[in-house]
Design a protein around this motif. Structure first.
Motif: not given
Length: 265
Positions: A206-213, A226-239
């Protein structure tokens, strides 16, 4: 955060580090649990923290909108953390406040204050898999990730962006989760997550969260920029962009009672 975000937001995991590199005879379940326990042990004792955050929402077309927030978190011994998040900008969400009491072995308590309606809305347990304020973070992602909330399984060791990690799988043990499982890459030095994959109720990614910095505070506690959450099913993302971390500021339980939702400015 990740004990909390995630932290809080994102949120967003009593053995010695040597125990994480245990013998091959140890079961994957025992080793996965040992790694989660060590991560929890290392991130205990900070007391309370505050931070500022920018939330950047992107739709499928890449169009962005930005929100500015403040967070405060109180560590609770023997239970999950308490957190309060307040929206400052833009105008249409200013004053909106989210209060969360995380628990280890029972459903979390969560409330949302909507200033336009001047009312506090309780978030039902069955709705916690829903999106938080239009973001790709679910309400359940915003609770502190107590060890007892999951069962665990060690998968492997591997490098991620040049950093050695433990890869473990965890399975929610609480009702109404939107996930069947999560795969977590935990940095072997910091014992903090670098990446989390979330699988939905059909066991599809469903989603992948990448955590950095990550930066270290008080000589011990690691927090990300920083945290980047990408929703692979909708194409939306939140940083989420984090700044101005402060610890041991003197917060008490009163700063996290339900009246604090309406007092938040």
């Amino acid at each position: 955060m990740i004990k909390r975000l995630l932290l809080t937001f994102l949120p967003g995991l009593l053995v010695l580090p040597a125990l994480a590199a245990t013998t091959e005879a140890e079961s994957p379940e025992a080793r996965g649990l040992a790694i989660a326990q060590e991560a929890d042990r290392r991130d205990s004792g900070w007391g309370d923290q505050t931070a500022d955050m920018k939330m950047i929402l992107r739709n499928r077309q890449g169009e962005e909108s930005t929100r500015e927030l403040r967070t405060r978190t109180l560590e609770v011994e023997g239970d999950g953390d308490k957190s309060l998040t307040v929206f400052d900008h833009p105008r249409d969400v200013k004053g909106t406040a989210f209060l969360s009491y995380s628990h280890a072995t029972r459903p979390d308590d969560q409330w949302l204050y909507l200033p336009a309606l001047k009312r506090v809305k309780r978030i039902a347990s069955k709705n916690k898999s829903g999106p938080f304020m239009g973001s790709e973070f679910a309400y359940e992602d915003l609770s502190s990730q107590e060890v007892a909330k999951y069962s665990y399984r060690f998968l492997r060791e591997e490098e991620l962006d040049g950093r050695p990690t433990f890869v473990i799988e965890r399975y929610p043990q609480y009702e109404h989760s939107g996930y069947t499982r999560q795969v977590v890459w935990i940095d072997q030095e910091m014992y903090q997550p670098l990446k989390i994959e979330f699988y939905d109720r059909k066991n599809s990614l469903l989603k992948t969260l990448t955590v950095s910095g990550y930066r270290q505070y008080l000589g011990r506690y690691w927090r990300p920029d920083r945290m980047d959450m990408v929703n692979h099913q909708t194409g939306k993302s939140t940083t989420l962009l984090w700044s101005n971390y402060r610890f041991r500021t003197g917060l008490t339980d009163r700063d996290f009672d339900r009246n604090a939702l309406k007092r938040a400015r």
